[in-house]
Structure formats: C-alpha cells, structure tokens
Motif scaffolding. Structure first.
Motif, PDB file in Angstrom:
ATOM      1  N   CYS A 193       0.833  -1.213   0.000  1.00 13.25           N
ATOM      2  CA  CYS A 193       0.000   0.000   0.000  1.00 13.25           C
ATOM      3  C   CYS A 193       0.867   1.264   0.000  1.00 13.25           C
ATOM      4  O   CYS A 193       1.822   1.374   0.770  1.00 13.25           O
ATOM      5  N   TYR A 194       0.509   2.218  -0.851  1.00 16.50           N
ATOM      6  CA  TYR A 194       1.257   3.476  -0.912  1.00 16.50           C
ATOM      7  C   TYR A 194       1.208   4.216   0.422  1.00 16.50           C
ATOM      8  O   TYR A 194       2.160   4.880   0.808  1.00 16.50           O
ATOM      9  N   GLY A 195       0.110   4.095   1.118  1.00 12.52           N
ATOM     10  CA  GLY A 195      -0.032   4.833   2.367  1.00 12.52           C
ATOM     11  C   GLY A 195       0.646   4.186   3.553  1.00 12.52           C
ATOM     12  O   GLY A 195       1.159   4.871   4.445  1.00 12.52           O
ATOM     13  N   CYS A 196       0.666   2.844   3.573  1.00 11.00           N
ATOM     14  CA  CYS A 196       1.123   2.180   4.801  1.00 11.00           C
ATOM     15  C   CYS A 196       1.836   0.854   4.602  1.00 11.00           C
ATOM     16  O   CYS A 196       2.104   0.158   5.587  1.00 11.00           O
ATOM     17  N   GLY A 197       2.163   0.500   3.359  1.00  7.00           N
ATOM     18  CA  GLY A 197       2.794  -0.808   3.142  1.00  7.00           C
ATOM     19  C   GLY A 197       4.284  -0.777   3.402  1.00  7.00           C
ATOM     20  O   GLY A 197       4.989   0.072   2.857  1.00  7.00           O
ATOM     21  N   ARG A 198       4.765  -1.706   4.217  1.00  9.77           N
ATOM     22  CA  ARG A 198       6.205  -1.695   4.527  1.00  9.77           C
ATOM     23  C   ARG A 198       7.051  -2.065   3.315  1.00  9.77           C
ATOM     24  O   ARG A 198       8.263  -1.825   3.291  1.00  9.77           O
ATOM     25  N   LEU A 199       6.451  -2.643   2.268  1.00 10.75           N
ATOM     26  CA  LEU A 199       7.212  -3.008   1.074  1.00 10.75           C
ATOM     27  C   LEU A 199       7.084  -1.972  -0.049  1.00 10.75           C
ATOM     28  O   LEU A 199       7.606  -2.175  -1.142  1.00 10.75           O
ATOM     29  N   ASN A 200       6.376  -0.875   0.205  1.00 12.50           N
ATOM     30  CA  ASN A 200       6.267   0.192  -0.800  1.00 12.50           C
ATOM     31  C   ASN A 200       7.308   1.266  -0.476  1.00 12.50           C
ATOM     32  O   ASN A 200       7.135   2.068   0.437  1.00 12.50           O
ATOM     33  N   THR A 201       8.386   1.261  -1.240  1.00  9.01           N
ATOM     34  CA  THR A 201       9.521   2.140  -0.909  1.00  9.01           C
ATOM     35  C   THR A 201       9.249   3.600  -1.278  1.00  9.01           C
ATOM     36  O   THR A 201       9.989   4.492  -0.872  1.00  9.01           O
ATOM     37  N   HIS A 202       8.203   3.848  -2.070  1.00 10.57           N
ATOM     38  CA  HIS A 202       7.861   5.222  -2.446  1.00 10.57           C
ATOM     39  C   HIS A 202       6.840   5.847  -1.500  1.00 10.57           C
ATOM     40  O   HIS A 202       6.525   7.029  -1.612  1.00 10.57           O
TER      41      HIS A 202
END
Lengths: 158, 158
Positions: free
Chosen positions: B18-27
């Motif tokens: 998730c863009y807002g809260c995913g630990r794997l979304n580096t952006h």
C-alpha cells in the motif's frame, strides 16, 4: 466543449503550491481540471507505486484526485456565475470543507483514470460538487465534496 | 498501553504494498498504526511539499492518513475480537468502502500530526471507525471510515 486551459493553471502563484494540483509544486501530482460543457473533467495516470494491493489504485490517491478536482470544479463554477475569464481575471480559490468518497469497486492500476464533476449546489461562498472516477469506462468511485471560498486568513497567517 | 508493533508490520507480504502504509512500498508514506487501550493511534510528519497552500497540510494527504489508519484500526479491532496475536497469527486485511472527512480548520504544516481512532461499530465483515487528526494538540479534521474485509478476489484477480 472542453476548455483548453486547466483552471489550476489560472490560480495565482501564491495559491499554486498544492501537492495535488499546484503547477509550482514540483513533487506533486499535477492534476488539471477543465470545464467541459456543464460538467468538469480531468484525467490522471497513477504511478506504478500508487498501489493499494498489487494491481489496484490506492484509495488515498483517489481521495486526493477528488479533493483537487472538486475544488477546481468549484472554481470553474464560480467563474461561470461571475462571468470571469480564467487567465485574464483572478480566479477564486476554494478549499475543502468536507469530502465523502464511496469506493464502489477496486480501481485497476494501469492507464488513465477519468474524473467527471457536476455542480450540485452553489450558494454564496459554498459549492457542492458531485464526482465520479472511472477506469476503462467503468465508474469505480463516487464522491461529494463541499467546497468553500478560501478564507483570506489562510494566506495572511503566513 | 500502546502496543509496540504496528498492525501494518503484521500484514502478509502480498498485502504490504500500500502506498499509504505498506512496509514493502519504498515510495510510500509508511504510516504505522498501533493499538492504544481501547483506541488506536498513529503519528505522521508530512514532508515539506505536502502543502495545500503554503503553511498548511494538503487535504488529500489527510484523507490518505485517515484511509490507512482507518483500515489499520479495523484490522486491530478484528484481532481483538478474534483474539488473534499480530505477528503470530495472520492479520485480516480490510479495504475502505467509504470515507468521509470533515476539515474543521486548516492543519498547520511542520511537525507531527496525531491520529486517533475509535471503533464505532463492528459487525461481520464490516467495521466503522471514527477518527481525529490533531496538530499541536488541536483537532483539525475528523473522519468516519467504513471498512470491509478485503474480498479474496482482490488478490486472485492478479
């Protein structure tokens, strides 16, 4: 017929730093909203990292697009009523008092999203805008936004 | 007492983009929500470019924070009811069916924002979460979010 100048490109410089739609915000989304007949229109192509779960668009991004298209639509509506010419006359700037988003189904990630806006109510400093977001011709989210003319204090407080 | 592990850090890998809260979304924004007594809590420091007009936080960012804190709060609530231990048991993942944000006053940009969540209703696959956003101890926005357990098809459709 769709206008060829986005309302956001007629906002005064000091009101053009919005992360969602300000032409002077180099980090932002750069949404641009146009008058289109009695409605308003915008398109946006999410970036690959604007994910909710893989393959679908992040709901917070969808809310952001509605936020800026809603306040932009309110500005377009105010120009229509006051017979202002964006690009020549100063364009009134609106802020969001409330935003309700209904996520009808997951929005597929990949390709352009279409935003449509319709003025539901316009009274004094307040404009209510109904909007849809579509992907590939299918509506995936709806929103209603209450916009109010920006309080002058928001700039004076700097 | 506030838990020391964010609920988002217990989401399964395939649900952590998730863009807002995913630990794997580096952006992404990397919001982290915690259980705190009967409530839920999160803090977030907007970046300098998350502006509405200069000096104030972008409303779309505020909606995004509510989106992720709301679905995170729903997951926390589901774990409480089902007596699941995040980090050991699989954590149920929720998506947003609707989000209503009331912007009570401009949110000053600069420093941490505090989010609080409270479970208003919890019934079957649906959880309703009431939230506030505060800056410097003052509530600047309120939200109500209807979360539903993520349809399994959202992963199967890939």
């Amino acid at each position: 017929m769709m206008e060829n100048r986005a309302i956001q490109d007629s906002y005064a410089d000091e009101l053009s730093h919005c992360y969602g739609c300000g032409r002077l915000n180099t980090h932002g989304l750069g949404l641009k909203s146009y008058s289109d007949g009695e409605e308003t229109a915008a398109v946006f192509e999410p970036r690959h990292y604007h994910t909710a779960v893989p393959g679908f668009v992040y709901g917070g991004l969808i809310a952001s697009l509605f936020d800026c298209h809603g306040t932009g639509s309110a500005a377009i509506a105010a120009c229509r009523v006051r017979k202002l010419a964006p690009g020549k006359d100063p364009v009134p700037r609106f802020v969001t008092a409330s935003l309700k988003v209904d996520y009808l189904r997951p929005t597929p990630l990949g390709g352009q999203l279409q935003l449509r806006g319709r003025i539901k109510e316009q009274k004094g400093r307040k404009v209510v805008v109904s909007m849809t977001l579509s992907a590939g011709g299918r509506v995936t989210a709806r929103a209603e936004l209450v916009a109010v003319a920006m309080p002058e204090g928001m700039l004076l407080q700097r």
